[in-house]
Design a protein around this motif. Structure first.
Motif, PDB file in Angstrom:
ATOM      1  N   PRO A  49       0.824  -1.322  -0.049  1.00  0.00           N
ATOM      2  CA  PRO A  49       0.171  -0.149  -0.047  1.00  0.00           C
ATOM      3  C   PRO A  49       0.733   1.395   0.097  1.00  0.00           C
ATOM      4  CG  PRO A  49      -0.134  -1.115   2.206  1.00  0.00           C
ATOM      5  CD  PRO A  49       0.720  -2.004   1.160  1.00  0.00           C
ATOM      6  N   GLU A  50       0.426   2.160  -0.866  1.00  0.00           N
ATOM      7  CA  GLU A  50       1.378   3.440  -0.806  1.00  0.00           C
ATOM      8  C   GLU A  50       0.933   4.182   0.517  1.00  0.00           C
ATOM      9  OE1 GLU A  50       0.996   6.458  -3.869  1.00  0.00           O
ATOM     10  OE2 GLU A  50       0.483   4.909  -5.216  1.00  0.00           O
ATOM     11  N   PHE A  51       2.002   5.004   0.895  1.00  0.00           N
ATOM     12  CA  PHE A  51       1.873   5.636   2.254  1.00  0.00           C
ATOM     13  C   PHE A  51       1.185   7.136   1.822  1.00  0.00           C
ATOM     14  CE2 PHE A  51       1.802   7.111   6.433  1.00  0.00           C
ATOM     15  CZ  PHE A  51       1.499   5.928   7.236  1.00  0.00           C
ATOM     16  N   ASP A  52      -0.090   6.990   1.564  1.00  0.00           N
ATOM     17  CA  ASP A  52      -0.405   8.263   0.997  1.00  0.00           C
ATOM     18  C   ASP A  52      -1.602   9.052   2.090  1.00  0.00           C
ATOM     19  OD1 ASP A  52      -2.845   6.742   1.452  1.00  0.00           O
ATOM     20  OD2 ASP A  52      -3.219   6.490  -0.780  1.00  0.00           O
ATOM     21  N   SER A  58      -4.434   8.373   8.774  1.00  0.00           N
ATOM     22  CA  SER A  58      -4.731   7.380   9.884  1.00  0.00           C
ATOM     23  C   SER A  58      -3.817   7.446  11.019  1.00  0.00           C
ATOM     24  CB  SER A  58      -4.693   6.072   9.317  1.00  0.00           C
ATOM     25  OG  SER A  58      -5.861   5.974   8.190  1.00  0.00           O
ATOM     26  N   LYS A  59      -2.601   7.750  10.429  1.00  0.00           N
ATOM     27  CA  LYS A  59      -1.643   7.719  11.573  1.00  0.00           C
ATOM     28  C   LYS A  59      -1.642   8.729  12.632  1.00  0.00           C
ATOM     29  CE  LYS A  59       3.532   7.343  12.045  1.00  0.00           C
ATOM     30  NZ  LYS A  59       4.638   6.738  11.422  1.00  0.00           N
ATOM     31  N   TYR A  60      -2.085  10.263  12.094  1.00  0.00           N
ATOM     32  CA  TYR A  60      -2.330  11.243  12.973  1.00  0.00           C
ATOM     33  C   TYR A  60      -3.313  10.865  13.784  1.00  0.00           C
ATOM     34  CZ  TYR A  60       1.356  13.897  10.359  1.00  0.00           C
ATOM     35  OH  TYR A  60       2.608  14.430   9.949  1.00  0.00           O
ATOM     36  N   ALA A  61      -4.447  10.139  13.191  1.00  0.00           N
ATOM     37  CA  ALA A  61      -5.680   9.864  13.817  1.00  0.00           C
ATOM     38  C   ALA A  61      -5.237   9.038  15.222  1.00  0.00           C
ATOM     39  CB  ALA A  61      -6.621   9.164  13.141  1.00  0.00           C
ATOM     40  N   ILE A  62      -4.382   8.160  15.192  1.00  0.00           N
ATOM     41  CA  ILE A  62      -3.864   7.346  16.031  1.00  0.00           C
ATOM     42  C   ILE A  62      -3.219   8.153  17.080  1.00  0.00           C
ATOM     43  CG2 ILE A  62      -2.428   5.611  16.619  1.00  0.00           C
ATOM     44  CD1 ILE A  62      -2.850   4.197  13.997  1.00  0.00           C
ATOM     45  N   ILE A  63      -2.047   8.757  16.513  1.00  0.00           N
ATOM     46  CA  ILE A  63      -1.321   9.952  17.321  1.00  0.00           C
ATOM     47  C   ILE A  63      -2.403  10.751  18.316  1.00  0.00           C
ATOM     48  CG2 ILE A  63       0.329  11.860  17.555  1.00  0.00           C
ATOM     49  CD1 ILE A  63       1.504  10.468  15.034  1.00  0.00           C
ATOM     50  N   TYR A  64      -3.406  11.079  17.746  1.00  0.00           N
ATOM     51  CA  TYR A  64      -4.201  12.395  18.456  1.00  0.00           C
ATOM     52  C   TYR A  64      -5.481  11.436  18.848  1.00  0.00           C
ATOM     53  CZ  TYR A  64      -1.207  15.927  16.488  1.00  0.00           C
ATOM     54  OH  TYR A  64       0.063  16.651  16.216  1.00  0.00           O
ATOM     55  N   GLN A  72     -10.087   5.927   5.548  1.00  0.00           N
ATOM     56  CA  GLN A  72      -8.540   5.561   6.316  1.00  0.00           C
ATOM     57  C   GLN A  72      -8.998   4.150   7.174  1.00  0.00           C
ATOM     58  OE1 GLN A  72      -9.213   8.804   9.295  1.00  0.00           O
ATOM     59  NE2 GLN A  72      -8.525  10.452   7.656  1.00  0.00           N
ATOM     60  N   VAL A  73     -10.024   3.703   7.391  1.00  0.00           N
ATOM     61  CA  VAL A  73     -10.118   2.416   8.082  1.00  0.00           C
ATOM     62  C   VAL A  73      -9.613   1.264   7.088  1.00  0.00           C
ATOM     63  CG1 VAL A  73     -11.670   0.701   8.681  1.00  0.00           C
ATOM     64  CG2 VAL A  73     -11.750   2.885   9.943  1.00  0.00           C
ATOM     65  N   LYS A  74     -10.265   1.410   5.940  1.00  0.00           N
ATOM     66  CA  LYS A  74      -9.856   0.697   4.892  1.00  0.00           C
ATOM     67  C   LYS A  74      -8.407   0.513   4.417  1.00  0.00           C
ATOM     68  CE  LYS A  74     -11.481   0.026  -0.028  1.00  0.00           C
ATOM     69  NZ  LYS A  74     -11.634   1.216  -1.056  1.00  0.00           N
ATOM     70  N   THR A 118       1.880   3.024  18.806  1.00  0.00           N
ATOM     71  CA  THR A 118       0.984   1.870  19.340  1.00  0.00           C
ATOM     72  C   THR A 118       1.225   0.294  18.892  1.00  0.00           C
ATOM     73  OG1 THR A 118      -1.018   1.727  18.115  1.00  0.00           O
ATOM     74  CG2 THR A 118      -0.808   3.593  19.915  1.00  0.00           C
ATOM     75  N   TYR A 119       1.809   0.241  17.455  1.00  0.00           N
ATOM     76  CA  TYR A 119       2.004  -1.088  17.201  1.00  0.00           C
ATOM     77  C   TYR A 119       3.531  -1.487  17.183  1.00  0.00           C
ATOM     78  CZ  TYR A 119      -2.368  -0.453  14.790  1.00  0.00           C
ATOM     79  OH  TYR A 119      -3.668  -0.255  14.336  1.00  0.00           O
ATOM     80  N   THR A 120       4.388  -0.728  16.910  1.00  0.00           N
ATOM     81  CA  THR A 120       5.803  -1.075  16.701  1.00  0.00           C
ATOM     82  C   THR A 120       6.763  -0.043  17.727  1.00  0.00           C
ATOM     83  OG1 THR A 120       6.200   0.003  14.694  1.00  0.00           O
ATOM     84  CG2 THR A 120       5.857  -2.507  14.591  1.00  0.00           C
ATOM     85  N   PHE A 121       5.947   1.080  18.094  1.00  0.00           N
ATOM     86  CA  PHE A 121       6.830   1.851  19.090  1.00  0.00           C
ATOM     87  C   PHE A 121       5.528   2.457  20.074  1.00  0.00           C
ATOM     88  CE2 PHE A 121       6.194   4.889  15.684  1.00  0.00           C
ATOM     89  CZ  PHE A 121       5.988   6.154  16.240  1.00  0.00           C
ATOM     90  N   ALA A 122       5.935   2.922  21.249  1.00  0.00           N
ATOM     91  CA  ALA A 122       4.979   3.868  21.751  1.00  0.00           C
ATOM     92  C   ALA A 122       5.603   4.840  22.350  1.00  0.00           C
ATOM     93  CB  ALA A 122       4.817   2.929  23.119  1.00  0.00           C
ATOM     94  N   VAL A 123       5.037   6.214  22.660  1.00  0.00           N
ATOM     95  CA  VAL A 123       5.661   7.229  22.888  1.00  0.00           C
ATOM     96  C   VAL A 123       5.094   7.319  24.467  1.00  0.00           C
ATOM     97  CG1 VAL A 123       5.421   9.769  22.760  1.00  0.00           C
ATOM     98  CG2 VAL A 123       4.735   8.321  20.648  1.00  0.00           C
TER      99      VAL A 123
END
Ligand SMILES: Cc1cc2nc3c(=O)[nH]c(=O)nc-3n(C[C@H](O)[C@H](O)[C@H](O)COP(=O)(O)O)c2cc1C
Length: 205
Positions: A49-52, A58-64, A72-74, A118-123
């Motif tokens: 998948p392209e990181f578009d 989606s990544k920002y949704a996880i961060i915030y 985004q779910v798809k 949350t998957y491979t690193f945590a803050v």
């Protein structure tokens, strides 16, 4: 039974030096551990998948801690599958050429997929914490020229060791195949040395 995940980052198939050395590693490993399973991700053959925009949002949704949209779910479910495949392995072999002093873009695409909060690193309050480590990783690097350990031009090994260290890997072995854009004798001797080293590492991996 353990699973060894082999991540192959050269598109050159039979002509690839990094792949030839990885082949010697895998044969020696399989001979020593016939019960283990080897799973290969061929980064230039497998579609990634392209990181578009959807993936980035989606990544920002996880961060915030925000809800994801349907799109985004798809997108995220494709990314999650690859993260799961990555995390479920017990041991890792990566072979990568140096491209423009760094790594091929398909390997960077794969890293952008698997390195996720949350998957491979945590803050944490104490800083970043890798969540994917505790397992051995062997990396085979091939380069056209020769670079010493502290070369300022090496953004290949330095970056790989940094990013896998970031997600928690502490046991990272390096096998270096260089200088591969050289005369026939130098190339075959460099490859033979790397193959010998790869077989020795595989015996104890
Ligand atoms: C697009 C591209 C960029 C490259 N950039 C570099 C480089 O920056 N430094 C270097 O030493 N070799 C460079 N090379 C040479 C490769 O690192 C070398 O041929 C290596 O053996 C390729 O690995 P492989 O045989 O596994 O495909 C480059 C090759 C290609 C195709």
């Amino acid at each position: 039974m353990k699973t060894l995940l082999y991540i192959k980052a050269s598109p050159r198939d039979q002509r690839s030096h990094s792949h030839a050395v990885a082949g010697a590693f895998l044969s020696a490993y399989q001979q020593k551990n016939p019960q283990d399973k080897i799973v290969t991700i061929d980064l230039f053959k497998q579609s990634l998948p392209e990181f578009d925009a959807f993936a980035a949002e989606s990544k920002y949704a996880i961060i915030y801690s925000k809800e994801k949209t349907d799109e985004q779910v798809k997108k995220w479910s494709q990314i999650e599958k690859l993260i799961e495949q990555f995390k479920s392995a017990d041991k890792y072999l990566l072979s990568t050429p140096m491209w423009n002093f760094s790594i091929p873009y398909r390997l960077k695409n794969y890293i952008d997929i698997i390195v996720q909060p949350t998957y491979t690193f945590a803050v944490t309050g104490a800083g970043y914490k890798g969540l994917a480590g505790g397992k051995p990783l062997c990396v085979i690097y091939s380069r056209g020229a020769s670079y010493d350990e502290n070369s300022a031009m090496d953004f290949q090994k330095k970056y790989i060791e940094f990013i896998f260290g970031f997600i928690g890997f502490t046991d990272i072995k390096a096998i270096i195949c260089q200088p591969m854009l050289s005369d026939e004798k130098t190339v075959s001797s460099a490859q033979a040395n790397a193959v010998t080293e790869a077989k020795a590492v595989a015996q104890k991996f």
